[in-house]
Design a protein around this motif. Sequence first.
Motif, PDB file in Angstrom:
ATOM      1  N   ASP A 168      -7.969   1.887  -5.871  1.00 56.40           N
ATOM      2  CA  ASP A 168      -7.906   2.919  -5.093  1.00 56.40           C
ATOM      3  C   ASP A 168      -7.426   2.740  -3.847  1.00 56.40           C
ATOM      4  N   ALA A 169      -6.226   2.005  -3.550  1.00 56.36           N
ATOM      5  CA  ALA A 169      -5.570   1.804  -2.400  1.00 56.36           C
ATOM      6  C   ALA A 169      -4.231   2.613  -2.499  1.00 56.36           C
ATOM      7  N   GLU A 170      -4.088   3.773  -2.287  1.00 54.94           N
ATOM      8  CA  GLU A 170      -2.924   4.532  -2.526  1.00 54.94           C
ATOM      9  C   GLU A 170      -1.662   3.946  -1.695  1.00 54.94           C
ATOM     10  N   ARG A 171      -2.024   3.553  -0.372  1.00 64.27           N
ATOM     11  CA  ARG A 171      -0.783   3.194   0.679  1.00 64.27           C
ATOM     12  C   ARG A 171      -0.329   1.753  -0.191  1.00 64.27           C
ATOM     13  N   ALA A 172      -1.293   0.863  -0.667  1.00 62.85           N
ATOM     14  CA  ALA A 172      -0.747  -0.507  -1.042  1.00 62.85           C
ATOM     15  C   ALA A 172      -0.079  -0.192  -2.330  1.00 62.85           C
ATOM     16  N   LEU A 173      -0.601   0.748  -3.231  1.00 66.48           N
ATOM     17  CA  LEU A 173       0.334   1.131  -4.357  1.00 66.48           C
ATOM     18  C   LEU A 173       1.616   1.593  -4.235  1.00 66.48           C
ATOM     19  N   ALA A 174       1.861   2.710  -3.407  1.00 69.14           N
ATOM     20  CA  ALA A 174       2.966   3.277  -2.917  1.00 69.14           C
ATOM     21  C   ALA A 174       3.910   2.007  -2.343  1.00 69.14           C
ATOM     22  N   ASP A 175       3.473   1.313  -1.706  1.00 71.53           N
ATOM     23  CA  ASP A 175       4.507   0.157  -0.990  1.00 71.53           C
ATOM     24  C   ASP A 175       4.674  -0.648  -2.251  1.00 71.53           C
ATOM     25  N   ALA A 176       3.958  -1.130  -3.199  1.00 77.38           N
ATOM     26  CA  ALA A 176       4.508  -1.948  -4.267  1.00 77.38           C
ATOM     27  C   ALA A 176       5.440  -1.265  -5.309  1.00 77.38           C
ATOM     28  N   LEU A 177       5.166   0.170  -5.434  1.00 78.16           N
ATOM     29  CA  LEU A 177       6.412   0.956  -6.266  1.00 78.16           C
ATOM     30  C   LEU A 177       7.667   1.077  -5.224  1.00 78.16           C
ATOM     31  N   ALA A 178       7.392   1.120  -4.101  1.00 75.80           N
ATOM     32  CA  ALA A 178       8.798   1.183  -3.304  1.00 75.80           C
ATOM     33  C   ALA A 178       9.370  -0.079  -3.435  1.00 75.80           C
ATOM     34  N   ARG A 179       8.818  -1.110  -3.336  1.00 76.71           N
ATOM     35  CA  ARG A 179       9.297  -2.520  -3.284  1.00 76.71           C
ATOM     36  C   ARG A 179       9.912  -2.688  -4.621  1.00 76.71           C
ATOM     37  N   LEU A 180       9.445  -2.292  -5.795  1.00 71.37           N
ATOM     38  CA  LEU A 180      10.182  -2.704  -6.984  1.00 71.37           C
ATOM     39  C   LEU A 180      11.447  -1.701  -7.209  1.00 71.37           C
ATOM     40  N   LEU A 181      11.268  -0.459  -6.874  1.00 70.87           N
ATOM     41  CA  LEU A 181      12.077   0.677  -6.976  1.00 70.87           C
ATOM     42  C   LEU A 181      13.355   0.273  -6.167  1.00 70.87           C
ATOM     43  N   ASP A 182      12.966  -0.190  -4.973  1.00 71.80           N
ATOM     44  CA  ASP A 182      14.256  -0.497  -4.083  1.00 71.80           C
ATOM     45  C   ASP A 182      15.116  -1.783  -4.188  1.00 71.80           C
ATOM     46  N   VAL A 184      -5.429   7.650 -12.005  1.00 71.16           N
ATOM     47  CA  VAL A 184      -4.307   8.347 -12.212  1.00 71.16           C
ATOM     48  C   VAL A 184      -3.976   9.314 -10.821  1.00 71.16           C
ATOM     49  N   HIS A 185      -5.310   9.580 -10.134  1.00 71.14           N
ATOM     50  CA  HIS A 185      -5.459  10.493  -8.988  1.00 71.14           C
ATOM     51  C   HIS A 185      -4.728   9.575  -7.922  1.00 71.14           C
ATOM     52  N   THR A 186      -5.076   8.202  -7.769  1.00 77.47           N
ATOM     53  CA  THR A 186      -4.625   7.383  -6.935  1.00 77.47           C
ATOM     54  C   THR A 186      -3.187   7.153  -7.032  1.00 77.47           C
ATOM     55  N   LEU A 187      -2.779   7.259  -8.297  1.00 80.39           N
ATOM     56  CA  LEU A 187      -1.377   6.896  -8.536  1.00 80.39           C
ATOM     57  C   LEU A 187      -0.449   8.294  -8.229  1.00 80.39           C
ATOM     58  N   ILE A 188      -0.875   9.310  -8.422  1.00 82.67           N
ATOM     59  CA  ILE A 188      -0.327  10.807  -8.006  1.00 82.67           C
ATOM     60  C   ILE A 188      -0.133  10.598  -6.400  1.00 82.67           C
ATOM     61  N   ARG A 189      -1.287  10.299  -5.875  1.00 80.05           N
ATOM     62  CA  ARG A 189      -1.443  10.440  -4.334  1.00 80.05           C
ATOM     63  C   ARG A 189      -0.285   9.340  -3.910  1.00 80.05           C
ATOM     64  N   ALA A 190      -0.263   7.958  -4.334  1.00 79.13           N
ATOM     65  CA  ALA A 190       0.758   6.968  -3.833  1.00 79.13           C
ATOM     66  C   ALA A 190       1.932   7.634  -4.194  1.00 79.13           C
ATOM     67  N   PHE A 191       2.392   8.180  -5.291  1.00 83.95           N
ATOM     68  CA  PHE A 191       3.930   8.815  -5.522  1.00 83.95           C
ATOM     69  C   PHE A 191       4.328   9.726  -4.396  1.00 83.95           C
ATOM     70  N   SER A 192       3.342  10.821  -3.851  1.00 86.14           N
ATOM     71  CA  SER A 192       3.589  11.718  -2.933  1.00 86.14           C
ATOM     72  C   SER A 192       3.966  10.796  -1.619  1.00 86.14           C
ATOM     73  N   LEU A 193       3.695   9.565  -1.292  1.00 83.94           N
ATOM     74  CA  LEU A 193       4.143   8.886  -0.182  1.00 83.94           C
ATOM     75  C   LEU A 193       5.269   8.147  -0.168  1.00 83.94           C
ATOM     76  N   LEU A 194       6.191   8.134  -1.519  1.00 83.53           N
ATOM     77  CA  LEU A 194       7.428   7.510  -1.887  1.00 83.53           C
ATOM     78  C   LEU A 194       8.530   8.280  -1.013  1.00 83.53           C
ATOM     79  N   GLY A 195       8.383   9.490  -0.339  1.00 85.18           N
ATOM     80  CA  GLY A 195       9.481  10.338   0.291  1.00 85.18           C
ATOM     81  C   GLY A 195      10.475  10.804  -0.880  1.00 85.18           C
ATOM     82  N   ASP A 196      11.726  10.934  -0.630  1.00 88.12           N
ATOM     83  CA  ASP A 196      12.719  11.762  -1.269  1.00 88.12           C
ATOM     84  C   ASP A 196      13.396  10.806  -2.499  1.00 88.12           C
ATOM     85  N   ARG A 197      12.630   9.685  -2.675  1.00 89.27           N
ATOM     86  CA  ARG A 197      13.527   8.793  -3.783  1.00 89.27           C
ATOM     87  C   ARG A 197      13.727   9.709  -5.022  1.00 89.27           C
ATOM     88  N   ASP A 198      14.917   9.684  -5.429  1.00 89.62           N
ATOM     89  CA  ASP A 198      15.324  10.233  -7.018  1.00 89.62           C
ATOM     90  C   ASP A 198      14.718   9.612  -8.046  1.00 89.62           C
TER      91      ASP A 198
END
Length: 425
Positions: A369-383, A259-273
């Motif tokens: 443990d790849a926070e950037r890859a996780l952030a990119d995957a989250l962003a891809r589906l959220l967008d 979950v630590h990695t998830l929270i760090r990845a979430f911080s990389l998503l910018g200002d998405r609502d």
Amino acid sequence: MCDLASPGSSSVRIGVPGSDGHGDTERGNMRVLRLCSVFETPPEALSGRGRAFDPVGGMQNHAARLSEELDRHGVVQTIVTTRPPGTPARQRFGRHGRVIRLGLPLPWARQGYALPAAALLPRLAENADLVHVHLGEDIAAAPLALLTARARRLPLVMTVHCSVRHTVSVHGPRSALLKVLGGRAEAAAASKAAAVIVLTERGARLTRVHGTDPARIHVIPSGVAEDEFADAAGCPDGLEEPPGSYVLYLGRLHHEKGVHTLIRAFSLLGDRDTRLVVAGDGPARAELRSLSARLGLSSRVRFLGFVPHARVPALLSGAALLALPSRYEELGTAAVEAMRVGVPVVATDTGGLPEVVENGVTGLLVPVDAERALADALARLLDDAPARIRMGRAARRRAAGYRWDRLAPRVLSVYDSVLSPAPAT
């Protein structure tokens, strides 16, 4: 209390499985002694100190839902487990079964259940046809089951929920001790069991490599109870998040869950609502809250704490997607549950998760443990709402293979096979 039938009252009736794996609907004389270090906790004990005893989890749900389905088939079950605070020592289960809880209702003394269990299990086994042990991150269950089955000359069935030998990673003294002692116990049980049930093809492959006869290995995953998820819609009362507006994490708050990695990845998503909703509790809760605050996410990350399983279907169905950033995972029941309600999953490419989440079809897989890859995957589906919808539909179709009313007959077929083994050729 529901007493077991006496050994001489009648013989075991064996169903003949058909092509779909189903045998007789009623197994009124089959008697199973089930041993699991954790089991579903009654609703009245899901508050206060009981929450520190891991009352909700994949193994708890698996053992309970399987037992419910087998009860509907008329199987008589005695379930022996640990005793969380606020739970009765003995309790009826369904139409034909009972639960016996042993040990002190203290989280740090949980393994102490082994002492009374060692004395009681052989007596309970006098009225059983087989012993079925469920193995998780537990040292005592496998030796107890082996000794009980051997003492009464009963077949032993073993379900591996989390392989200490193959899946658990070492990240401290406790996990190192568990890996050594629990791994040896798992290996001993696998070598003596009449049948070994694993949750994934990966588990079957690793079990074969370590010398278990392939004929004794059966792949039967965890599932979902159809009646619990059939009417899931919206969000649970009190969440105050619009449906589809949040990323959900569902599980224990512990080191291995990532979950630590998830929270760090979430911080990389910018200002998405979009908010991150963390549902679950565990020893890492305070550390995770502190991390969220340091990253400036206090208003965007919501910690729900412990969530009873009855609230899970609505919580999942209201999510845009489920994130499972586990460092190791045997199967990932939360992924199956999300798929059942049509929610795509972003998960780590570890353990058995790739067998549940098909990358690019029902969700996305990223390295551990790849926070950037996780952030990119989250962003891809959220967008990409059309991709989310497409993957959600595919996930729902795939989840049809994980229904307990279809999986339990396969377990019955395993029981049949060990109670009337094929003659040697």
